[in-house]
Design an enzyme around this catalytic site. Structure first.
Site, short mmCIF file in Angstrom:
data_model
loop_
_atom_site.label_atom_id
_atom_site.label_comp_id
_atom_site.label_asym_id
_atom_site.label_seq_id
_atom_site.Cartn_x
_atom_site.Cartn_y
_atom_site.Cartn_z
N ARG A 106 0.79 -1.24 0.00
CA ARG A 106 0.00 0.00 0.00
C ARG A 106 0.82 1.28 0.00
O ARG A 106 1.91 1.33 0.55
CB ARG A 106 -0.93 0.00 1.23
CG ARG A 106 -1.93 -1.12 1.18
CD ARG A 106 -2.96 -1.08 2.29
NE ARG A 106 -4.01 -2.08 2.01
CZ ARG A 106 -3.88 -3.36 2.29
NH1 ARG A 106 -2.80 -3.82 2.88
NH2 ARG A 106 -4.84 -4.21 1.95
N HIS A 135 -0.91 -2.59 -4.49
CA HIS A 135 -0.33 -3.47 -5.51
C HIS A 135 -0.36 -2.89 -6.92
O HIS A 135 -0.69 -3.58 -7.89
CB HIS A 135 -1.05 -4.83 -5.50
CG HIS A 135 -0.84 -5.62 -4.23
ND1 HIS A 135 0.28 -5.53 -3.46
CD2 HIS A 135 -1.62 -6.55 -3.61
CE1 HIS A 135 0.20 -6.37 -2.43
NE2 HIS A 135 -0.96 -6.98 -2.48
N HIS A 209 3.08 -12.71 -5.68
CA HIS A 209 2.00 -12.87 -4.70
C HIS A 209 1.44 -14.29 -4.70
O HIS A 209 0.23 -14.47 -4.70
CB HIS A 209 0.91 -11.84 -5.01
CG HIS A 209 0.09 -11.45 -3.83
ND1 HIS A 209 -0.66 -12.34 -3.10
CD2 HIS A 209 -0.10 -10.25 -3.24
CE1 HIS A 209 -1.29 -11.70 -2.13
NE2 HIS A 209 -0.96 -10.42 -2.20
N ASP A 281 -1.01 -9.79 8.47
CA ASP A 281 -0.97 -9.12 7.18
C ASP A 281 -0.04 -7.92 7.35
O ASP A 281 -0.46 -6.78 7.28
CB ASP A 281 -2.39 -8.69 6.77
CG ASP A 281 -2.44 -8.14 5.36
OD1 ASP A 281 -1.38 -8.12 4.69
OD2 ASP A 281 -3.52 -7.71 4.92
N GLU A 346 5.53 -12.41 0.73
CA GLU A 346 5.88 -11.49 -0.36
C GLU A 346 7.15 -10.74 0.02
O GLU A 346 7.13 -9.87 0.87
CB GLU A 346 4.74 -10.50 -0.58
CG GLU A 346 3.41 -11.16 -0.90
CD GLU A 346 2.24 -10.32 -0.43
OE1 GLU A 346 2.08 -9.20 -0.94
OE2 GLU A 346 1.50 -10.76 0.46
#
Ligand code: BGC
Length: 381
Positions: A106, A135, A209, A281, A346
């Site tokens: 982000r 993304h 991803h 996350d 990632e």
């Protein structure tokens, strides 16, 4: 022998000669359909000397399928994804297996300032009602058709993908030429080499991803997978999932994976950061200094014995445990992907870096070449 197959015809011929020999690395090419604007897309099957395969499409550079043996030698597909191009083209694919860019993760409010000029990006995400760019924007590198070239170098199958992201695309400055080469090595590694050059300064953060389930895709949740992250710190986020700018110690928190923990062990603990993101996350700050290829993470699945190691030159890793999967998407074997049925690791620069001068630099300048490498190595224990 060291050579690159430059024409698709030669690529097809090459496969025809190696397809019968199970232990010979090679690349085959099949049609994978057309995009809504009529562009032809292919799927390339890379094979290594052990019979492991990786199917990669030049739509979004997506790893569609990756087979790996369990402790008894049984091969299964260990990544989440779809069977058809149409399913990937639909708006609701949560970046399964895709290449991510121009900026992975982000950027707060979709705004950053560079050399005194403010750039406004396409906003395509709204965690907890707070808009941001995620993304790469509305049409990130996961939704474009890449130029593809199958490779066979030193007996290793590869696929070179190239894309020119034009000046102004999704609001980013500069023409950015990106090359990503996937290799399926004979050591059961997916090796990804990224490089990029630009003609104007621009933020760049490239990643892949893939969502893994080492029990095999569609075989339930990933909560019993045992994770290690080689990181003493992470970057906590605000309500919009944007880093606050702090590098916080993981010590004494559910974010401490410096020793082995099951993913599900502490994910429901009463922790503000876990609540904001519905689970893990977050970006972890990798311990290695500089850009030496180093072990960043490992994941072990006890029932199958599959073991995944992630090596990278990047300073960070986003560990995402599939908190937004809700059973509405059906995967390759027809089974729904439910809550936490896959995890992503990632490798990346930190999210929102253009707005945090204390984070490692993500601005690529003309005359420089961005280079990074990530390896996903599969074995058994
Ligand atoms: C992000 C998640 C996001 C997911 C997309 C991850 O990289 O960190 O917040 O929902 O990608 O499916």
């Amino acid at each position: 022998m060291n050579f690159a197959i430059t024409t698709l015809f030669a690529g097809a011929l090459l496969f025809a000669t190696v397809a019968s020999a199970k232990d010979k690395p090679g690349v085959s090419k099949q049609p994978f359909g057309k995009t809504p604007s009529g562009e032809e897309v292919s799927i390339y099957t890379l094979k290594n000397s052990n019979g492991m395969t990786a199917e990669i499409t030049n739509y979004g550079g997506i790893i569609v399928k990756l087979t790996a043996p369990d402790k008894n030698g049984k091969y299964e597909d260990v990544v989440l994804g779809f069977n058809s191009l149409d399913d990937y083209v639909k708006d609701n694919s949560p970046y399964f297996g895709a290449l991510i860019g121009r900026y992975g993760n982000r950027i707060g409010q979709g705004i950053f300032t560079l050399n005194g000029k403010t750039y406004t990006l396409a906003k395509n995400n709204e965690p907890n009602g707070i808009p941001c760019a995620l993304h790469g924007g509305l049409k990130g590198f996961d939704k474009v058709v890449w130029k593809a070239e199958p490779l066979l170098v030193k007996n290793t199958a590869g696929l070179k993908l190239e894309y020119l992201s034009k000046d102004g695309e999704e609001g980013y400055p500069g023409n950015l030429k990106v090359t990503v080469t996937y290799w399926l090595t004979n050591k059961n590694e997916v090796k990804i080499d990224y490089s990029a050059v630009t003609d104007k300064p621009t933020p760049v953060n490239l990643t892949n991803h893939s969502y893994f389930n080492l029990k095999g895709e569609g075989n339930g949740d990933i909560l019993d997978h045992e994770l290690i992250l080689n990181a003493d710190k992470f970057t906590p986020v605000d309500k919009g999932l944007i880093p606050t700018g702090k590098l916080e110690s993981v010590k004494g928190t559910p974010f401490d994976f410096t020793s082995v923990h099951k993913i599900g062990e502490r994910v429901e603990e009463n922790n503000e950061q876990l609540k904001i993101a519905r689970g893990y996350d977050h970006n972890w700050v990798l311990n290695h200094k500089g850009n030496k290829l180093s072990l960043a993470a490992s994941v072990y699945e006890p029932t199958t014995g599959r073991f995944l190691e992630v090596f990278t030159t990047q300073p960070g890793i986003q560990f995402y445990c599939g908190n937004f999967l809700d059973g509405s998407l059906k995967g390759k074997s027809g089974k729904p992907y439910n809550f936490r049925n896959g995890f992503a690791l990632e490798t990346q620069h930190f999210p929102d870096s253009p707005n945090h001068p204390n984070f490692p630099n993500t601005i690529l300048k003309p005359g420089e070449t961005l280079k990074s490498t990530t390896i996903f190595k599969l074995s058994t224990k």
